[in-house]
Design a protein around this motif. Structure first.
Motif, PDB file in Angstrom:
ATOM      1  N   THR A 244      61.038 109.038  29.108  1.00  0.00           N
ATOM      2  CA  THR A 244      61.201 107.621  29.460  1.00  0.00           C
ATOM      3  C   THR A 244      60.261 106.681  28.729  1.00  0.00           C
ATOM      4  O   THR A 244      60.443 105.463  28.790  1.00  0.00           O
ATOM      5  CB  THR A 244      60.983 107.421  30.976  1.00  0.00           C
ATOM      6  OG1 THR A 244      59.602 107.652  31.282  1.00  0.00           O
ATOM      7  CG2 THR A 244      61.864 108.341  31.801  1.00  0.00           C
TER       8      THR A 244
ATOM      9  N   ILE B  85      58.942 106.444  38.940  1.00  0.00           N
ATOM     10  CA  ILE B  85      58.829 106.423  37.477  1.00  0.00           C
ATOM     11  C   ILE B  85      59.420 105.101  37.005  1.00  0.00           C
ATOM     12  O   ILE B  85      60.609 104.841  37.198  1.00  0.00           O
ATOM     13  CB  ILE B  85      59.582 107.626  36.862  1.00  0.00           C
ATOM     14  CG1 ILE B  85      58.924 108.925  37.304  1.00  0.00           C
ATOM     15  CG2 ILE B  85      59.607 107.516  35.328  1.00  0.00           C
ATOM     16  CD1 ILE B  85      59.705 110.172  36.931  1.00  0.00           C
TER      17      ILE B  85
ATOM     18  N   ASN C 122      59.701 113.497  31.363  1.00  0.00           N
ATOM     19  CA  ASN C 122      58.408 113.402  30.674  1.00  0.00           C
ATOM     20  C   ASN C 122      57.611 114.709  30.800  1.00  0.00           C
ATOM     21  O   ASN C 122      56.422 114.704  31.148  1.00  0.00           O
ATOM     22  CB  ASN C 122      57.590 112.229  31.205  1.00  0.00           C
ATOM     23  CG  ASN C 122      58.300 110.910  30.997  1.00  0.00           C
ATOM     24  OD1 ASN C 122      59.067 110.751  30.048  1.00  0.00           O
ATOM     25  ND2 ASN C 122      58.063 109.956  31.876  1.00  0.00           N
TER      26      ASN C 122
ATOM     27  N   ALA D  40      64.860 108.153  39.158  1.00  0.00           N
ATOM     28  CA  ALA D  40      63.556 107.761  38.611  1.00  0.00           C
ATOM     29  C   ALA D  40      62.858 106.758  39.528  1.00  0.00           C
ATOM     30  O   ALA D  40      61.643 106.856  39.763  1.00  0.00           O
ATOM     31  CB  ALA D  40      63.748 107.165  37.211  1.00  0.00           C
TER      32      ALA D  40
END
Length: 270
Positions: A85, A37, A16, A32
């Motif tokens: 994402t 995230i 991102n 992640a």
């Protein structure tokens, strides 16, 4: 981590638009998660090879300015990896999937909670009829139960039955399956808590699997039932070195007490 406990090479990836250090070769979904995230997922299980069945963890992989939607659990981290994402397309994709899962598993609290985070509380699709469903209207057909039974336990007691909208998971011919060891690994990996089993007296009843009944081993000391007999024998036969005969038929609690008494007895009295 390598076989020798050392870290793999650290590489730079972009998520991102922000850069992070990550372990080369690690599954991106795990990276992640470690970086906090949020990527929704239902079918990832560390003990099994990722196969992207639920499709909820789809992210965009950016290559030369072009994006390709890919399950995050199938991406291996490498230097220069760039991921998005939460693009509008990804959010739209996940929202549609949540609608489908609300229809497929209308009684699943797990699915409802995950969908609500995306503002999805209703489905435009025809809901599955869950009357007398042995999986309580919670199964999303991710197949984790089938895979752990086949690939980890080597039992093959359950499988997919029928096709298309009629697909379900159960024992062959919906009959009790003597191959089932009653290990309940299927229930442990189920992401929606759809699989039901119950220990009654000296038996384990796998209610979701056609009420397959598995005898439990009885502790030779306290006489309590504590583990499926077939599973116990399988474990004991594969222990290396073999467990000593004295504790072979004891439940974990009695085993612990016996070993503790023996160890305490070794302490010299003052």
């Amino acid at each position: 981590m390598s076989l020798f406990g050392s870290m793999n090479r650290m590489v730079t990836i972009t998520i991102n638009k922000n850069q992070y250090l990550a372990e080369e070769g690690e599954i991106f979904l795990l990276t992640a998660m470690r970086l906090n995230i949020d990527i929704p997922h239902l079918c990832y299980e560390k003990a099994l090879e990722p196969y992207g069945a639920c499709r909820l963890c789809m992210v965009d992989v950016v290559t030369c300015g072009k994006t390709t939607m890919t399950p995050a659990c199938t991406i291996k981290v490498h230097n220069g990896l760039e991921i998005l994402t939460d693009t509008p397309e990804i959010i739209k994709h996940r929202s549609l999937l949540f609608e489908l899962y609300l229809a497929e598993a209308p009684k699943s609290e797990v699915v409802r909670e995950m969908a609500a985070k995306y503002g999805v509380t209703k489905t435009r699709f025809l809901k599955k009829i869950v009357h007398d469903d042995p999986l309580l209207g919670k199964c999303i057909l991710c197949g984790l139960c089938v895979r752990v039974c086949n690939e980890i336990m080597g039992t093959c007691a359950i499988n997919f039955i029928n096709r298309g909208p009629y697909t379900v998971i159960n024992t062959p011919f919906f009959e009790q399956n003597p191959d089932c060891a009653g290990c309940a690994a299927c229930a442990q990996v189920c992401p929606t808590n759809a699989i039901v089993f119950d220990d009654r007296g000296s038996n384990r009843i796998m209610q979701s699997w056609s009420h397959t009944t598995v005898p439990l081993a009885t502790c030779s000391s306290c006489r309590k039932s504590f583990a499926p007999e077939k599973l116990m024998q399988k474990v004991l036969n594969n222990l290396e070195p073999e467990i000593i005969e004295e504790i072979r038929t004891l439940c974990p609690e009695c085993r612990r007490k016996l070993i503790t008494r023996k160890e305490v007895g070794k302490i010299p009295k003052s």
